[in-house]
Scaffold this motif. Structure first.
Motif, PDB file in Angstrom:
ATOM      1  N   ASP A 126      56.724  16.392  45.835  1.00  0.00           N
ATOM      2  CA  ASP A 126      57.111  17.474  46.428  1.00  0.00           C
ATOM      3  C   ASP A 126      55.733  18.030  47.034  1.00  0.00           C
ATOM      4  OD1 ASP A 126      55.842  18.475  44.190  1.00  0.00           O
ATOM      5  OD2 ASP A 126      57.617  20.004  43.913  1.00  0.00           O
ATOM      6  N   ASN A 127      54.564  17.339  47.060  1.00  0.00           N
ATOM      7  CA  ASN A 127      53.119  17.621  47.559  1.00  0.00           C
ATOM      8  C   ASN A 127      52.483  18.708  46.989  1.00  0.00           C
ATOM      9  OD1 ASN A 127      53.451  15.411  49.472  1.00  0.00           O
ATOM     10  ND2 ASN A 127      54.607  16.780  50.911  1.00  0.00           N
ATOM     11  N   GLU A 128      52.895  19.197  45.607  1.00  0.00           N
ATOM     12  CA  GLU A 128      52.126  19.734  44.730  1.00  0.00           C
ATOM     13  C   GLU A 128      51.105  19.185  43.984  1.00  0.00           C
ATOM     14  OE1 GLU A 128      54.796  21.946  42.619  1.00  0.00           O
ATOM     15  OE2 GLU A 128      55.461  23.453  44.255  1.00  0.00           O
ATOM     16  N   ILE A 129      49.822  19.606  43.612  1.00  0.00           N
ATOM     17  CA  ILE A 129      49.120  18.873  42.937  1.00  0.00           C
ATOM     18  C   ILE A 129      48.957  19.840  41.550  1.00  0.00           C
ATOM     19  CG2 ILE A 129      46.547  18.391  42.376  1.00  0.00           C
ATOM     20  CD1 ILE A 129      46.316  18.195  45.727  1.00  0.00           C
ATOM     21  N   ILE A 130      48.976  19.087  40.397  1.00  0.00           N
ATOM     22  CA  ILE A 130      48.700  19.582  39.080  1.00  0.00           C
ATOM     23  C   ILE A 130      47.427  19.189  38.756  1.00  0.00           C
ATOM     24  CG2 ILE A 130      49.480  19.617  36.628  1.00  0.00           C
ATOM     25  CD1 ILE A 130      52.073  19.641  38.409  1.00  0.00           C
ATOM     26  N   TYR A 131      46.795  20.380  38.677  1.00  0.00           N
ATOM     27  CA  TYR A 131      45.165  20.421  38.397  1.00  0.00           C
ATOM     28  C   TYR A 131      44.885  20.694  36.859  1.00  0.00           C
ATOM     29  CZ  TYR A 131      40.190  20.772  38.572  1.00  0.00           C
ATOM     30  OH  TYR A 131      38.970  20.764  38.365  1.00  0.00           O
ATOM     31  N   LYS A 132      44.217  20.114  36.106  1.00  0.00           N
ATOM     32  CA  LYS A 132      43.618  20.552  34.785  1.00  0.00           C
ATOM     33  C   LYS A 132      42.527  21.007  34.792  1.00  0.00           C
ATOM     34  CE  LYS A 132      43.781  19.092  29.907  1.00  0.00           C
ATOM     35  NZ  LYS A 132      43.841  17.955  29.175  1.00  0.00           N
ATOM     36  N   ILE A 133      42.382  22.407  34.540  1.00  0.00           N
ATOM     37  CA  ILE A 133      40.907  23.159  34.553  1.00  0.00           C
ATOM     38  C   ILE A 133      40.163  22.535  33.631  1.00  0.00           C
ATOM     39  CG2 ILE A 133      39.953  25.234  34.262  1.00  0.00           C
ATOM     40  CD1 ILE A 133      42.703  26.398  34.997  1.00  0.00           C
ATOM     41  N   LYS A 134      39.184  22.231  33.931  1.00  0.00           N
ATOM     42  CA  LYS A 134      37.926  21.713  33.120  1.00  0.00           C
ATOM     43  C   LYS A 134      36.706  22.944  32.923  1.00  0.00           C
ATOM     44  CE  LYS A 134      37.438  18.140  36.213  1.00  0.00           C
ATOM     45  NZ  LYS A 134      38.690  18.347  36.874  1.00  0.00           N
ATOM     46  N   PRO A 135      36.288  22.686  31.832  1.00  0.00           N
ATOM     47  CA  PRO A 135      34.957  23.432  31.304  1.00  0.00           C
ATOM     48  C   PRO A 135      34.047  23.767  32.541  1.00  0.00           C
ATOM     49  CG  PRO A 135      35.186  22.124  29.612  1.00  0.00           C
ATOM     50  CD  PRO A 135      35.954  21.556  30.764  1.00  0.00           C
ATOM     51  N   GLY A 136      33.722  25.000  33.033  1.00  0.00           N
ATOM     52  CA  GLY A 136      32.894  25.092  34.120  1.00  0.00           C
ATOM     53  C   GLY A 136      33.512  25.342  35.419  1.00  0.00           C
ATOM     54  N   ASP A 137      34.754  24.909  35.281  1.00  0.00           N
ATOM     55  CA  ASP A 137      35.535  25.376  36.835  1.00  0.00           C
ATOM     56  C   ASP A 137      35.589  26.754  37.061  1.00  0.00           C
ATOM     57  OD1 ASP A 137      36.014  22.687  37.597  1.00  0.00           O
ATOM     58  OD2 ASP A 137      38.096  22.752  36.582  1.00  0.00           O
ATOM     59  N   THR A 138      35.755  27.048  38.242  1.00  0.00           N
ATOM     60  CA  THR A 138      36.177  28.373  38.816  1.00  0.00           C
ATOM     61  C   THR A 138      37.199  28.416  39.696  1.00  0.00           C
ATOM     62  OG1 THR A 138      34.460  28.170  40.667  1.00  0.00           O
ATOM     63  CG2 THR A 138      33.776  29.144  38.689  1.00  0.00           C
ATOM     64  N   LEU A 139      37.994  29.359  39.983  1.00  0.00           N
ATOM     65  CA  LEU A 139      39.106  29.406  40.644  1.00  0.00           C
ATOM     66  C   LEU A 139      38.580  29.332  42.438  1.00  0.00           C
ATOM     67  CD1 LEU A 139      42.173  29.539  40.579  1.00  0.00           C
ATOM     68  CD2 LEU A 139      41.951  31.984  41.062  1.00  0.00           C
ATOM     69  N   SER A 140      37.483  29.791  42.588  1.00  0.00           N
ATOM     70  CA  SER A 140      37.017  29.778  44.040  1.00  0.00           C
ATOM     71  C   SER A 140      36.523  28.358  44.135  1.00  0.00           C
ATOM     72  CB  SER A 140      35.762  30.541  44.261  1.00  0.00           C
ATOM     73  OG  SER A 140      34.698  30.275  43.336  1.00  0.00           O
ATOM     74  N   ILE A 184      41.035  36.608  38.689  1.00  0.00           N
ATOM     75  CA  ILE A 184      40.643  35.396  39.308  1.00  0.00           C
ATOM     76  C   ILE A 184      39.213  34.984  38.855  1.00  0.00           C
ATOM     77  CG2 ILE A 184      41.746  35.924  41.503  1.00  0.00           C
ATOM     78  CD1 ILE A 184      39.050  36.857  42.822  1.00  0.00           C
ATOM     79  N   ASP A 185      38.581  35.994  37.835  1.00  0.00           N
ATOM     80  CA  ASP A 185      37.309  35.430  37.342  1.00  0.00           C
ATOM     81  C   ASP A 185      37.511  35.043  36.094  1.00  0.00           C
ATOM     82  OD1 ASP A 185      35.686  36.472  39.557  1.00  0.00           O
ATOM     83  OD2 ASP A 185      35.997  38.713  38.736  1.00  0.00           O
ATOM     84  N   LEU A 186      38.960  34.869  35.588  1.00  0.00           N
ATOM     85  CA  LEU A 186      39.190  34.381  34.203  1.00  0.00           C
ATOM     86  C   LEU A 186      40.276  33.330  34.209  1.00  0.00           C
ATOM     87  CD1 LEU A 186      38.749  34.491  30.999  1.00  0.00           C
ATOM     88  CD2 LEU A 186      40.618  36.071  31.184  1.00  0.00           C
ATOM     89  N   ILE A 187      39.770  31.896  34.234  1.00  0.00           N
ATOM     90  CA  ILE A 187      40.512  30.868  33.964  1.00  0.00           C
ATOM     91  C   ILE A 187      40.270  30.043  32.697  1.00  0.00           C
ATOM     92  CG2 ILE A 187      41.172  30.753  36.519  1.00  0.00           C
ATOM     93  CD1 ILE A 187      39.374  28.333  36.633  1.00  0.00           C
ATOM     94  N   ILE A 188      41.252  29.288  32.034  1.00  0.00           N
ATOM     95  CA  ILE A 188      41.130  28.782  30.877  1.00  0.00           C
ATOM     96  C   ILE A 188      41.063  27.260  30.760  1.00  0.00           C
ATOM     97  CG2 ILE A 188      42.071  28.611  28.548  1.00  0.00           C
ATOM     98  CD1 ILE A 188      42.994  31.500  29.049  1.00  0.00           C
ATOM     99  N   SER A 189      39.947  26.879  30.436  1.00  0.00           N
ATOM    100  CA  SER A 189      39.942  25.173  30.366  1.00  0.00           C
ATOM    101  C   SER A 189      40.968  24.703  29.823  1.00  0.00           C
ATOM    102  CB  SER A 189      38.335  24.643  29.565  1.00  0.00           C
ATOM    103  OG  SER A 189      38.361  23.458  29.456  1.00  0.00           O
TER     104      SER A 189
END
Length: 105
Positions: free
Chosen positions: A57-71, A93-98
């Motif tokens: 359905d053209n959605e991407i599942i992305y696993k957050i890695k250490p150091g990633d930012t939402l921006s 938006i400043d808090l995402i979890i690896s």
């Protein structure tokens, strides 16, 4: 799998990056189709360092890695921070979890 312009561009960009990386003997990549999803695995020294799943359905599942930012993630996938936060119920938006996953629409 339905081929869309977005998927074709993503595959072309990914392939160009892999050709460079594999020629420099740093990375190895594997692209598979599983259950109508496109699975892209990137390995270094036989250890998977990144995995991208592009569902039908053209959605991407992305696993957050250490150091990633939402921006940075928003920029990487050409999305706005606001949309990414809304689609994933992110209040700060400043808090995402690896280790958590994001749905990129």
């Amino acid at each position: 799998m339905k081929r869309t312009y977005k998927n074709v561009l993503l595959i072309m960009l990914f392939t160009a990056t892999l050709v460079y990386a594999e020629n420099s003997n740093k990375l190895k990549a594997e692209i598979k189709q599983k259950e109508n999803n496109l699975i892209i695995k990137i390995s270094k020294d036989n250890e998977v360092v990144d995995k991208i799943k592009i569902p039908r359905d053209n959605e991407i599942i992305y696993k957050i890695k250490p150091g990633d930012t939402l921006s940075a993630i928003a920029l990487r996938y050409g999305k706005s921070i606001k949309k990414l936060a809304k689609d994933n119920n992110i209040k700060n938006i400043d808090l995402i979890i690896s280790g958590k996953t994001l749905i990129i629409k």
